[in-house]
Design a protein around this motif. Structure first.
Motif, PDB file in Angstrom:
ATOM      1  N   MET A   1       0.832  -1.200   0.000  1.00  0.00           N
ATOM      2  CA  MET A   1       0.000   0.000   0.000  1.00  0.00           C
ATOM      3  C   MET A   1       0.872   1.259   0.000  1.00  0.00           C
ATOM      4  O   MET A   1       2.013   1.237   0.446  1.00  0.00           O
ATOM      5  CB  MET A   1      -0.892   0.045   1.245  1.00  0.00           C
ATOM      6  N   TYR A   2       0.306   2.332  -0.496  1.00  0.00           N
ATOM      7  CA  TYR A   2       0.917   3.644  -0.358  1.00  0.00           C
ATOM      8  C   TYR A   2       0.452   4.266   0.965  1.00  0.00           C
ATOM      9  O   TYR A   2      -0.570   3.864   1.530  1.00  0.00           O
ATOM     10  CB  TYR A   2       0.514   4.556  -1.521  1.00  0.00           C
ATOM     11  N   ALA A   3       1.188   5.242   1.455  1.00  0.00           N
ATOM     12  CA  ALA A   3       0.793   5.935   2.681  1.00  0.00           C
ATOM     13  C   ALA A   3      -0.453   6.780   2.423  1.00  0.00           C
ATOM     14  O   ALA A   3      -0.620   7.338   1.337  1.00  0.00           O
ATOM     15  CB  ALA A   3       1.936   6.816   3.165  1.00  0.00           C
ATOM     16  N   PHE A   4      -1.341   6.847   3.412  1.00  0.00           N
ATOM     17  CA  PHE A   4      -2.545   7.663   3.303  1.00  0.00           C
ATOM     18  C   PHE A   4      -2.991   8.091   4.692  1.00  0.00           C
ATOM     19  O   PHE A   4      -2.622   7.487   5.696  1.00  0.00           O
ATOM     20  CB  PHE A   4      -3.674   6.909   2.597  1.00  0.00           C
ATOM     21  N   GLU A   5      -3.794   9.144   4.738  1.00  0.00           N
ATOM     22  CA  GLU A   5      -4.429   9.560   5.984  1.00  0.00           C
ATOM     23  C   GLU A   5      -5.759   8.842   6.119  1.00  0.00           C
ATOM     24  O   GLU A   5      -6.327   8.349   5.132  1.00  0.00           O
ATOM     25  CB  GLU A   5      -4.631  11.071   5.991  1.00  0.00           C
ATOM     26  N   LYS A  38      -3.836  -2.788  -1.721  1.00  0.00           N
ATOM     27  CA  LYS A  38      -2.725  -3.721  -1.506  1.00  0.00           C
ATOM     28  C   LYS A  38      -1.949  -3.971  -2.796  1.00  0.00           C
ATOM     29  O   LYS A  38      -0.731  -4.172  -2.771  1.00  0.00           O
ATOM     30  CB  LYS A  38      -3.252  -5.042  -0.941  1.00  0.00           C
ATOM     31  N   ARG A  40      -1.621  -1.821  -5.063  1.00  0.00           N
ATOM     32  CA  ARG A  40      -1.156  -0.501  -5.494  1.00  0.00           C
ATOM     33  C   ARG A  40      -1.809  -0.057  -6.812  1.00  0.00           C
ATOM     34  O   ARG A  40      -1.195   0.607  -7.641  1.00  0.00           O
ATOM     35  CB  ARG A  40       0.371  -0.481  -5.615  1.00  0.00           C
ATOM     36  N   ALA A  43      -4.274   4.959  -5.122  1.00  0.00           N
ATOM     37  CA  ALA A  43      -3.407   5.647  -4.157  1.00  0.00           C
ATOM     38  C   ALA A  43      -4.059   6.917  -3.639  1.00  0.00           C
ATOM     39  O   ALA A  43      -3.566   8.023  -3.850  1.00  0.00           O
ATOM     40  CB  ALA A  43      -2.066   5.969  -4.802  1.00  0.00           C
ATOM     41  N   ALA A  45      -5.037   9.892  -1.148  1.00  0.00           N
ATOM     42  CA  ALA A  45      -4.295  10.564  -0.087  1.00  0.00           C
ATOM     43  C   ALA A  45      -5.026  10.454   1.248  1.00  0.00           C
ATOM     44  O   ALA A  45      -4.409  10.522   2.314  1.00  0.00           O
ATOM     45  CB  ALA A  45      -4.089  12.030  -0.453  1.00  0.00           C
TER      46      ALA A  45
END
Length: 262
Positions: A1-5, A38, A40, A43, A45
């Motif tokens: 995964m990419y980073a996210f809030e 998962k 990717r 993505a 934010a």
């Protein structure tokens, strides 16, 4: 995964506000979105979870319809709609496995509009109304091709109203690993006619089989569709079945649904 809030609002108003942020994505049960993250393939934010919003959960009967909150898990819909709309409850109770049924939501399924998902067939066959935070959308106007709907960016499904038919049944030929519909047919009989919706078969997603509807409105029996055929053009063809096979399944499953409903 990419980073996210991550945000978990407790009201629809708070969720709408959060979804106004750049690259925000709503998260229902996560049964499609989480695997996508998962891999990717998406993505966002910001993920805005709808699971904490109690006002979009629950099942009630009102005005001749079963009204299911958009945040209601499939397992809850299966249990609470059983007495008033058995065909809808049976559909919900046969989605995926227990983990999927307890996390996946009605609104999430319809918003995603997977071409092999079950709920789009139920919505289209019953002429359901999809209620959002801003408007009401007829099922005939809601689905707009594979993974595409009439929902605007940031719009949330708060409720789905399924008119209760005189008779109904859903027949699904399952892909055994995922239990998605290789082909599925939902038949619903109303005083003004019969509606037949097909999922899993067409590359364009869920559709109504108008020829079967006309035949069954005159004669609600499996024999009414025995002489009909479905064009294989545009049907899904993959390792699980050819386009012609899926076209044949539409006819077979329609007949079975009518027999079971009767």
């Amino acid at each position: 995964m990419y980073a996210f809030e991550f945000k978990r609002p407790s009201t629809v108003a708070e969720a709408v506000e959060a979804l106004g942020a750049e690259e925000a994505q709503a998260l229902g049960g996560g049964q499609t979105l989480i695997p996508t993250l998962k891999q990717r393939l998406a993505a966002p934010a910001l993920l805005v979870s709808l699971n904490g919003i109690d006002e979009i959960k629950g099942v009630r009967v009102e005005g001749g319809a079963v009204c299911v909150g958009g945040g209601t898990p499939h397992a809850v819909a299966a249990r609470e709609a059983a007495a008033s709309f058995p065909a809808l409850a049976a559909l919900a109770g046969n989605i995926g496995d227990p983990a999927v049924r307890n996390r996946g939501t009605v609104g999430g399924s319809l918003a995603n509009n997977d071409p092999s998902a079950d709920y789009p067939a139920a919505a289209l066959a019953t002429g359901a109304t999809i209620v959002t935070n801003t408007r009401e959308i007829a099922a005939d106007d809601f689905f707009d091709g594979m993974f595409t709907t009439a929902l605007a960016e940031g719009e949330i499904i708060t409720e789905v109203r399924f008119p209760i038919p005189q008779a109904a049944n859903y027949q699904k030929f399952e892909q055994p690993a995922s239990r998605f519909a290789l082909t599925g047919v939902f038949v619903a009989k109303y005083p003004d006619g019969v509606r037949v919706a097909v999922t899993g078969a067409s590359g364009d997603g869920v559709f109504r089989w108008s020829e079967a509807e006309a035949a069954l409105s005159s004669d609600f029996s499996a024999g009414a569709v025995s002489g009909l055929s479905v064009d294989a053009d545009g049907m899904i063809a993959d390792l699980h079945g050819s386009a012609a096979y899926r076209a044949h399944l539409v006819k077979v499953l329609t007949g079975r649904a009518v027999t079971a409903a009767g």
